[in-house]
Design a protein around this motif. Structure first.
Motif, PDB file in Angstrom:
ATOM      1  N   PRO A 208      48.698  44.492  20.086  1.00  0.00           N
ATOM      2  CA  PRO A 208      49.077  43.397  20.994  1.00  0.00           C
ATOM      3  C   PRO A 208      48.614  42.017  20.524  1.00  0.00           C
ATOM      4  O   PRO A 208      49.318  41.026  20.754  1.00  0.00           O
ATOM      5  N   GLU A 209      47.449  41.944  19.872  1.00  0.00           N
ATOM      6  CA  GLU A 209      46.970  40.632  19.419  1.00  0.00           C
ATOM      7  C   GLU A 209      47.920  40.036  18.386  1.00  0.00           C
ATOM      8  O   GLU A 209      48.227  38.839  18.419  1.00  0.00           O
ATOM      9  N   TRP A 210      48.386  40.881  17.454  1.00  0.00           N
ATOM     10  CA  TRP A 210      49.314  40.413  16.419  1.00  0.00           C
ATOM     11  C   TRP A 210      50.612  39.920  17.048  1.00  0.00           C
ATOM     12  O   TRP A 210      51.138  38.868  16.673  1.00  0.00           O
ATOM     13  N   VAL A 211      51.131  40.682  18.021  1.00  0.00           N
ATOM     14  CA  VAL A 211      52.384  40.299  18.678  1.00  0.00           C
ATOM     15  C   VAL A 211      52.215  38.989  19.446  1.00  0.00           C
ATOM     16  O   VAL A 211      53.077  38.104  19.386  1.00  0.00           O
ATOM     17  N   THR A 273      49.814  35.505  30.657  1.00  0.00           N
ATOM     18  CA  THR A 273      49.585  36.342  31.838  1.00  0.00           C
ATOM     19  C   THR A 273      49.989  37.782  31.563  1.00  0.00           C
ATOM     20  O   THR A 273      49.278  38.732  31.938  1.00  0.00           O
ATOM     21  N   HIS A 274      51.104  37.985  30.888  1.00  0.00           N
ATOM     22  CA  HIS A 274      51.552  39.353  30.553  1.00  0.00           C
ATOM     23  C   HIS A 274      50.524  40.066  29.685  1.00  0.00           C
ATOM     24  O   HIS A 274      50.170  41.223  29.953  1.00  0.00           O
ATOM     25  N   PHE A 275      50.023  39.392  28.660  1.00  0.00           N
ATOM     26  CA  PHE A 275      49.070  40.035  27.747  1.00  0.00           C
ATOM     27  C   PHE A 275      47.703  40.220  28.394  1.00  0.00           C
ATOM     28  O   PHE A 275      46.986  41.180  28.069  1.00  0.00           O
ATOM     29  N   ARG A 276      47.347  39.345  29.309  1.00  0.00           N
ATOM     30  CA  ARG A 276      46.080  39.544  30.006  1.00  0.00           C
ATOM     31  C   ARG A 276      46.151  40.741  30.939  1.00  0.00           C
ATOM     32  O   ARG A 276      45.238  41.575  30.974  1.00  0.00           O
ATOM     33  N   ARG A 277      47.243  40.862  31.683  1.00  0.00           N
ATOM     34  CA  ARG A 277      47.386  41.950  32.642  1.00  0.00           C
ATOM     35  C   ARG A 277      47.558  43.310  31.961  1.00  0.00           C
ATOM     36  O   ARG A 277      46.993  44.312  32.416  1.00  0.00           O
ATOM     37  N   LYS A 278      48.332  43.334  30.893  1.00  0.00           N
ATOM     38  CA  LYS A 278      48.667  44.625  30.281  1.00  0.00           C
ATOM     39  C   LYS A 278      47.681  45.055  29.204  1.00  0.00           C
ATOM     40  O   LYS A 278      47.450  46.247  28.998  1.00  0.00           O
ATOM     41  N   TYR A 279      47.056  44.077  28.499  1.00  0.00           N
ATOM     42  CA  TYR A 279      46.213  44.427  27.357  1.00  0.00           C
ATOM     43  C   TYR A 279      44.803  43.818  27.445  1.00  0.00           C
ATOM     44  O   TYR A 279      44.018  43.952  26.502  1.00  0.00           O
ATOM     45  N   ASN A 280      44.521  43.135  28.551  1.00  0.00           N
ATOM     46  CA  ASN A 280      43.212  42.525  28.754  1.00  0.00           C
ATOM     47  C   ASN A 280      42.866  41.526  27.643  1.00  0.00           C
ATOM     48  O   ASN A 280      41.707  41.389  27.249  1.00  0.00           O
ATOM     49  N   LEU A 281      43.900  40.836  27.148  1.00  0.00           N
ATOM     50  CA  LEU A 281      43.695  39.807  26.132  1.00  0.00           C
ATOM     51  C   LEU A 281      43.598  38.450  26.825  1.00  0.00           C
ATOM     52  O   LEU A 281      44.440  38.103  27.642  1.00  0.00           O
ATOM     53  N   GLU A 282      42.577  37.697  26.473  1.00  0.00           N
ATOM     54  CA  GLU A 282      42.357  36.398  27.107  1.00  0.00           C
ATOM     55  C   GLU A 282      42.500  35.272  26.092  1.00  0.00           C
ATOM     56  O   GLU A 282      41.937  35.327  24.994  1.00  0.00           O
ATOM     57  N   LYS A 283      43.293  34.265  26.438  1.00  0.00           N
ATOM     58  CA  LYS A 283      43.367  33.031  25.662  1.00  0.00           C
ATOM     59  C   LYS A 283      43.393  31.866  26.646  1.00  0.00           C
ATOM     60  O   LYS A 283      44.003  31.957  27.707  1.00  0.00           O
ATOM     61  N   ASP A 284      42.728  30.792  26.258  1.00  0.00           N
ATOM     62  CA  ASP A 284      42.673  29.622  27.136  1.00  0.00           C
ATOM     63  C   ASP A 284      44.016  28.873  27.067  1.00  0.00           C
ATOM     64  O   ASP A 284      44.478  28.500  25.971  1.00  0.00           O
ATOM     65  N   LEU A 285      44.627  28.658  28.217  1.00  0.00           N
ATOM     66  CA  LEU A 285      45.948  28.032  28.282  1.00  0.00           C
ATOM     67  C   LEU A 285      45.941  26.641  27.658  1.00  0.00           C
ATOM     68  O   LEU A 285      46.815  26.307  26.849  1.00  0.00           O
ATOM     69  N   ASP A 286      44.947  25.821  28.006  1.00  0.00           N
ATOM     70  CA  ASP A 286      44.906  24.451  27.488  1.00  0.00           C
ATOM     71  C   ASP A 286      44.734  24.431  25.970  1.00  0.00           C
ATOM     72  O   ASP A 286      45.349  23.607  25.269  1.00  0.00           O
TER      73      ASP A 286
END
Length: 296
Positions: A208-211, A273-286
Motif C-alpha cells: 500500500p505504501e508504494w501505491v 483517508t482511504h489509505f488511513r482507514r484501510k491500511y493504517n497509513l498516516e500522512k500529513d495533509l498539509d
C-alpha cells in the motif's frame, strides 16, 4: 438499458436514424421538437413520419407529448443508438458487451474493436456513455463549471458537453500521466482503452505504501500540467503491477480556478483517508499538499 438499444439498433434504417438526428438537432431550440420541424429536416411525408415515430416511441427510443402541441424528445436509448452508429461506421467499435460500471452520471460497457489485420485478435475497448442531466439539471449545473452560465440546456447538451470535455482533457494528458488511452468520441460517448488492473476500492494491496506514493506522484504531475482532477477518490483510481491510472475526468478544473486549492485538498484528503482507514497509513495533509505544489 443498452441491451434494449442493441436489440432495436439492428432494425434501424437510414430514415429512422435521420428522424433521431432531426430531433437531436431540434432539441437545441425546443424542449419538445414540433412534428413539423422533424418533417422539415427528414423530408418525409406525415404518414411515413408518424408511422416511424410511433415505432420509435413504442421502443422507448423517443418520448412524445400532445400538449400544448405534438412534439418529441430523443431519449437516452436513441442517443446511444446514434453514437453507436457513428462508432460502427468509423470502425472504432464492432461489438458491445457487458455493463461493467454504472454511476449517477455515466454507464460503462465493454466493447470490441476489429483489428487492422484479419488474423489478429479483436481489440478490447471501453465505451463510456455520459448520463449528465438524467437526474437533476439544477444539481448538474451546480457542480459543473462549464454549465453554470447556461440558462437553457437539454440533457443532450449536458451529456454531450461533459463527454467532449472529458475526451479533450484525456487527449491533452495522455502520455504525460497514467490514464487509459482515449480512442474516439461522439455525442455523449467516449471510446477508450480499458484501465489496467482493478479499481482501488475493491483491491487489497500487498504494497500500500508504494501505491500511495504512486498516486500522489501522479497528482503532482497532473498539477504541474495546470490541472486538478477535482473528483478523485478510491472509486476512480485503478491499480496494477505497473502503477496507477486515473479515470473520470469531466469535473477537472485548472489551477486558475477560484476554488483550485480547496479542490486539490479534497482530492488528496480522499486518497489519504482511504489509505488511513484501510491500511493504517498516516500522512500529513498539509505536507503532502506542499510537496505537490513544490517547484510548480
Amino acid at each position: 438499458m443498452i441491451d434494449d438499444v442493441l436489440k432495436f439498433f439492428r432494425t434501424l434504417d437510414s430514415k429512422d436514424l435521420r428522424i433521431l438526428t432531426g430531433i437531436e438537432i431540434g432539441m437545441k431550440n425546443f424542449e419538445w421538437v414540433p412534428l413539423e420541424e422533424i418533417r422539415k429536416y427528414t423530408k418525409l411525408n406525415f404518414d411515413q413520419l408518424e408511422y416511424r415515430l410511433f415505432k420509435l416511441y413504442k421502443s422507448n427510443i423517443v418520448v412524445g407529448t400532445k400538449t400544448p402541441y405534438e412534439g418529441y424528445q430523443i431519449y437516452f436509448d436513441g442517443y446511444d443508438a446514434l453514437a453507436l452508429n457513428t462508432f460502427v461506421k468509423r470502425g472504432v467499435v464492432s461489438a458491445i458487451g457487458d455493463e461493467i460500471g454504472v454511476g449517477k452520471e455515466s454507464v460503462v460497457h465493454e466493447a470490441i474493436q476489429e483489428p487492422e489485420l484479419a488474423i489478429a485478435d479483436p481489440i478490447p475497448v471501453i465505451i463510456k456513455f455520459h448520463r449528465e442531466g438524467r437526474t437533476s439539471f439544477k444539481r448538474v449545473k451546480r457542480v459543473r463549471d462549464h454549465l453554470v452560465d447556461r440558462e437553457h440546456f437539454s440533457w443532450i447538451y449536458a451529456a454531450r458537453l461533459a463527454a467532449k470535455r472529458e475526451y479533450d482533457i484525456m487527449q491533452t494528458l495522455y502520455g504525460k500521466i497514467s490514464i487509459p488511452k482515449p480512442l474516439d468520441h461522439n455525442r455523449h460517448a467516449i471510446v477508450m482503452a480499458p484501465a489496467k488492473g482493478s479499481i482501488l476500492v475493491k483491491t487489497r494491496l500487498l504494497e500500500p505504501e508504494w501505491v500511495l506514493d504512486e498516486i500522489l506522484s501522479q497528482i503532482k504531475i497532473v498539477y504541474s500540467e495546470g490541472i486538478i482532477h477535482s473528483d478523485l477518490s478510491e472509486y476512480n483510481i485503478f491499480v496494477s503491477d505497473e502503477g496507477v491510472e486515473f479515470i473520470d475526468w469531466p469535473q477537472y478544473v485548472t489551477v486558475e480556478h477560484p476554488h483550485a486549492d480547496e479542490l486539490l485538498e479534497r482530492d488528496v484528503f480522499n486518497v489519504l483517508t482511504h489509505f488511513r482507514r484501510k491500511y493504517n497509513l498516516e500522512k500529513d495533509l498539509d505536507e503532502v499538499i506542499s510537496q505537490i505544489k513544490e517547484n510548480v
